[in-house]
Design an enzyme around this catalytic site. Structure first.
Site, PDB file in Angstrom:
ATOM      1  N   PRO A  22     -29.417 -66.566  83.525  1.00  0.00           N
ATOM      2  CA  PRO A  22     -28.998 -67.193  81.833  1.00  0.00           C
ATOM      3  C   PRO A  22     -27.408 -66.809  81.832  1.00  0.00           C
ATOM      4  O   PRO A  22     -27.040 -65.869  82.443  1.00  0.00           O
ATOM      5  CB  PRO A  22     -30.004 -65.694  81.149  1.00  0.00           C
ATOM      6  CG  PRO A  22     -30.067 -64.874  82.849  1.00  0.00           C
ATOM      7  CD  PRO A  22     -29.965 -65.086  83.577  1.00  0.00           C
ATOM      8  N   ASN A  23     -27.022 -67.348  80.607  1.00  0.00           N
ATOM      9  CA  ASN A  23     -25.614 -67.894  80.591  1.00  0.00           C
ATOM     10  C   ASN A  23     -25.056 -68.075  81.361  1.00  0.00           C
ATOM     11  O   ASN A  23     -23.798 -69.240  80.562  1.00  0.00           O
ATOM     12  CB  ASN A  23     -25.218 -67.081  79.976  1.00  0.00           C
ATOM     13  CG  ASN A  23     -26.458 -66.584  78.602  1.00  0.00           C
ATOM     14  OD1 ASN A  23     -26.765 -67.189  77.955  1.00  0.00           O
ATOM     15  ND2 ASN A  23     -26.641 -64.596  78.973  1.00  0.00           N
ATOM     16  N   ARG A  27     -17.925 -70.089  78.615  1.00  0.00           N
ATOM     17  CA  ARG A  27     -17.979 -68.439  77.724  1.00  0.00           C
ATOM     18  C   ARG A  27     -17.298 -67.553  78.720  1.00  0.00           C
ATOM     19  O   ARG A  27     -16.429 -68.038  79.910  1.00  0.00           O
ATOM     20  CB  ARG A  27     -19.121 -68.043  79.264  1.00  0.00           C
ATOM     21  CG  ARG A  27     -19.605 -67.034  79.125  1.00  0.00           C
ATOM     22  CD  ARG A  27     -20.909 -66.739  79.601  1.00  0.00           C
ATOM     23  NE  ARG A  27     -21.980 -65.420  79.777  1.00  0.00           N
ATOM     24  CZ  ARG A  27     -22.695 -65.491  81.535  1.00  0.00           C
ATOM     25  NH1 ARG A  27     -22.354 -66.294  81.475  1.00  0.00           N
ATOM     26  NH2 ARG A  27     -22.205 -64.169  80.508  1.00  0.00           N
ATOM     27  N   TYR A  73     -14.632 -65.380  83.178  1.00  0.00           N
ATOM     28  CA  TYR A  73     -15.730 -66.334  84.370  1.00  0.00           C
ATOM     29  C   TYR A  73     -14.718 -67.501  84.846  1.00  0.00           C
ATOM     30  O   TYR A  73     -15.256 -68.916  85.496  1.00  0.00           O
ATOM     31  CB  TYR A  73     -16.963 -66.730  83.590  1.00  0.00           C
ATOM     32  CG  TYR A  73     -17.542 -65.909  83.366  1.00  0.00           C
ATOM     33  CD1 TYR A  73     -18.627 -64.773  84.301  1.00  0.00           C
ATOM     34  CD2 TYR A  73     -18.245 -65.299  81.840  1.00  0.00           C
ATOM     35  CE1 TYR A  73     -19.130 -63.387  84.209  1.00  0.00           C
ATOM     36  CE2 TYR A  73     -18.664 -64.011  82.062  1.00  0.00           C
ATOM     37  CZ  TYR A  73     -20.114 -63.225  83.009  1.00  0.00           C
ATOM     38  OH  TYR A  73     -20.146 -62.690  82.354  1.00  0.00           O
ATOM     39  N   ASN A 104     -27.196 -66.293  91.654  1.00  0.00           N
ATOM     40  CA  ASN A 104     -26.606 -64.868  90.375  1.00  0.00           C
ATOM     41  C   ASN A 104     -27.318 -65.124  89.646  1.00  0.00           C
ATOM     42  O   ASN A 104     -28.245 -66.192  88.254  1.00  0.00           O
ATOM     43  CB  ASN A 104     -25.915 -66.227  90.254  1.00  0.00           C
ATOM     44  CG  ASN A 104     -24.808 -65.222  89.223  1.00  0.00           C
ATOM     45  OD1 ASN A 104     -25.246 -64.376  88.450  1.00  0.00           O
ATOM     46  ND2 ASN A 104     -23.536 -65.647  89.027  1.00  0.00           N
ATOM     47  N   ALA A 163     -27.349 -61.600  83.531  1.00  0.00           N
ATOM     48  CA  ALA A 163     -27.926 -60.534  83.229  1.00  0.00           C
ATOM     49  C   ALA A 163     -29.080 -60.090  84.043  1.00  0.00           C
ATOM     50  O   ALA A 163     -29.641 -58.343  83.772  1.00  0.00           O
ATOM     51  CB  ALA A 163     -27.788 -60.097  82.021  1.00  0.00           C
ATOM     52  N   ASP A 200     -38.792 -58.256  92.797  1.00  0.00           N
ATOM     53  CA  ASP A 200     -40.289 -58.751  93.663  1.00  0.00           C
ATOM     54  C   ASP A 200     -40.557 -59.672  94.457  1.00  0.00           C
ATOM     55  O   ASP A 200     -41.324 -59.826  95.452  1.00  0.00           O
ATOM     56  CB  ASP A 200     -41.091 -57.503  92.964  1.00  0.00           C
ATOM     57  CG  ASP A 200     -41.301 -56.385  92.025  1.00  0.00           C
ATOM     58  OD1 ASP A 200     -40.656 -55.874  93.236  1.00  0.00           O
ATOM     59  OD2 ASP A 200     -42.661 -55.690  91.769  1.00  0.00           O
ATOM     60  N   GLU A 215     -27.305 -62.652  96.658  1.00  0.00           N
ATOM     61  CA  GLU A 215     -26.796 -62.749  95.639  1.00  0.00           C
ATOM     62  C   GLU A 215     -24.992 -62.874  95.620  1.00  0.00           C
ATOM     63  O   GLU A 215     -24.393 -62.718  96.388  1.00  0.00           O
ATOM     64  CB  GLU A 215     -26.837 -60.762  95.376  1.00  0.00           C
ATOM     65  CG  GLU A 215     -26.296 -60.766  94.217  1.00  0.00           C
ATOM     66  CD  GLU A 215     -26.736 -59.106  93.056  1.00  0.00           C
ATOM     67  OE1 GLU A 215     -26.284 -58.292  94.342  1.00  0.00           O
ATOM     68  OE2 GLU A 215     -27.257 -59.058  92.315  1.00  0.00           O
ATOM     69  N   HIS A 258     -22.294 -62.748  92.127  1.00  0.00           N
ATOM     70  CA  HIS A 258     -21.380 -62.661  91.066  1.00  0.00           C
ATOM     71  C   HIS A 258     -20.149 -63.419  90.444  1.00  0.00           C
ATOM     72  O   HIS A 258     -19.315 -62.724  92.011  1.00  0.00           O
ATOM     73  CB  HIS A 258     -21.681 -61.176  89.849  1.00  0.00           C
ATOM     74  CG  HIS A 258     -23.298 -60.581  90.265  1.00  0.00           C
ATOM     75  ND1 HIS A 258     -23.707 -61.037  89.246  1.00  0.00           N
ATOM     76  CD2 HIS A 258     -23.770 -59.964  91.055  1.00  0.00           C
ATOM     77  CE1 HIS A 258     -25.069 -60.425  89.611  1.00  0.00           C
ATOM     78  NE2 HIS A 258     -25.082 -59.962  90.743  1.00  0.00           N
ATOM     79  N   ARG A 284     -16.237 -53.742  85.712  1.00  0.00           N
ATOM     80  CA  ARG A 284     -16.796 -54.124  84.166  1.00  0.00           C
ATOM     81  C   ARG A 284     -17.535 -52.982  83.690  1.00  0.00           C
ATOM     82  O   ARG A 284     -17.260 -51.383  84.146  1.00  0.00           O
ATOM     83  CB  ARG A 284     -17.606 -55.092  83.717  1.00  0.00           C
ATOM     84  CG  ARG A 284     -16.825 -56.630  84.505  1.00  0.00           C
ATOM     85  CD  ARG A 284     -17.089 -57.760  84.483  1.00  0.00           C
ATOM     86  NE  ARG A 284     -17.340 -58.412  83.204  1.00  0.00           N
ATOM     87  CZ  ARG A 284     -18.298 -59.135  82.780  1.00  0.00           C
ATOM     88  NH1 ARG A 284     -18.448 -59.798  83.907  1.00  0.00           N
ATOM     89  NH2 ARG A 284     -18.787 -59.276  81.236  1.00  0.00           N
TER      90      ARG A 284
HETATM   91  C1  DQA Z   1     -22.595 -62.654  86.305  1.00  0.00           C
HETATM   92  C2  DQA Z   1     -22.032 -60.974  85.697  1.00  0.00           C
HETATM   93  C3  DQA Z   1     -23.356 -60.210  84.872  1.00  0.00           C
HETATM   94  O1  DQA Z   1     -22.947 -59.214  84.672  1.00  0.00           O
HETATM   95  C4  DQA Z   1     -23.140 -61.161  83.448  1.00  0.00           C
HETATM   96  O2  DQA Z   1     -24.874 -60.891  82.467  1.00  0.00           O
HETATM   97  C5  DQA Z   1     -23.778 -62.451  84.407  1.00  0.00           C
HETATM   98  C6  DQA Z   1     -22.835 -63.309  84.757  1.00  0.00           C
HETATM   99  C7  DQA Z   1     -21.457 -62.683  86.920  1.00  0.00           C
HETATM  100  O3  DQA Z   1     -21.774 -63.661  87.343  1.00  0.00           O
HETATM  101  O4  DQA Z   1     -20.425 -61.992  86.925  1.00  0.00           O
HETATM  102  O5  DQA Z   1     -24.397 -63.677  83.057  1.00  0.00           O
HETATM  103  O6  DQA Z   1     -23.439 -62.422  86.633  1.00  0.00           O
END
Ligand code: DQA
Length: 155
Positions: free
Chosen positions: A15-16, A23, A28, A80, A83, A93, A104, A106, A113
């Site tokens: 998401p996002n 953003r 980011y 990634n 949230a 799962d 993973e 980020h 943070r």
């Molecule tokens: C994120 C870090 C997460 O905490 C956040 O909710 C994101 C982006 C990152 O890529 O730094 O949406 O995954």
């Protein structure tokens, strides 16, 4: 049984992350999701892998992609979870369930943070986690994944 694993890896963004570049650029950066996907395609190609990149704002759709990765004999996953990393036992799962090597990523350093970003359910299911390298983290994740699955760099 024949080894049916393909040379495809899935790069999943949650998401996002479709808002990358717009953003919170101070957190980011200015690169867009399209830039990330281009970088991933190039990084994967260096190991003879094909990056199939997906983004979804829906937890359910992300779980669907993880299940699909198993059905399609995908070699590895870079995710990634945005949230959902901090909230989703269901994504944990799904990754555990498909038994596909997963990294993973980020973009930001989640540990510098808010404390609610310090725990990741996805981290528990992944064999490795990276954070804080900006979008370069995706390249590093693909390189680490390639080593894990035995995909060698093409000369
Ligand atoms: C994120 C870090 C997460 O905490 C956040 O909710 C994101 C982006 C990152 O890529 O730094 O949406 O995954």
């Amino acid at each position: 049984m024949a080894n049916t694993t393909t040379n495809t890896i899935y790069v999943l963004n949650g998401p996002n992350l479709n808002l990358l570049g717009i953003r919170e650029p101070e957190t980011y950066g200015h690169a867009t999701l399209a830039d990330v996907e281009k970088l991933c395609a190039a990084a994967a190609a260096q190991y003879g892998l094909t990056a199939d990149c997906r983004q979804s704002n829906s937890e359910s759709e992300l779980i669907g992609y993880i299940h699909e990765a198993r059905e399609k004999h995908v070699a590895g996953i870079v995710i990634n979870g945005g949230a959902y990393s901090h909230t989703s036992i269901a994504l944990h799962d799904a990754i555990v369930g498909v038994r596909i090597p997963t990294v993973e990523v980020h973009v930001s350093n989640v540990y510098t943070r808010e404390s609610f970003r310090h725990h990741s359910f996805i981290a528990k299911a992944a064999f490795a986690s990276l954070c804080g390298f900006g979008i370069e983290g995706y390249r590093l994740a693909i390189s680490g994944l390639a080593a894990k699955i035995g995909a060698n760099a093409i000369a």
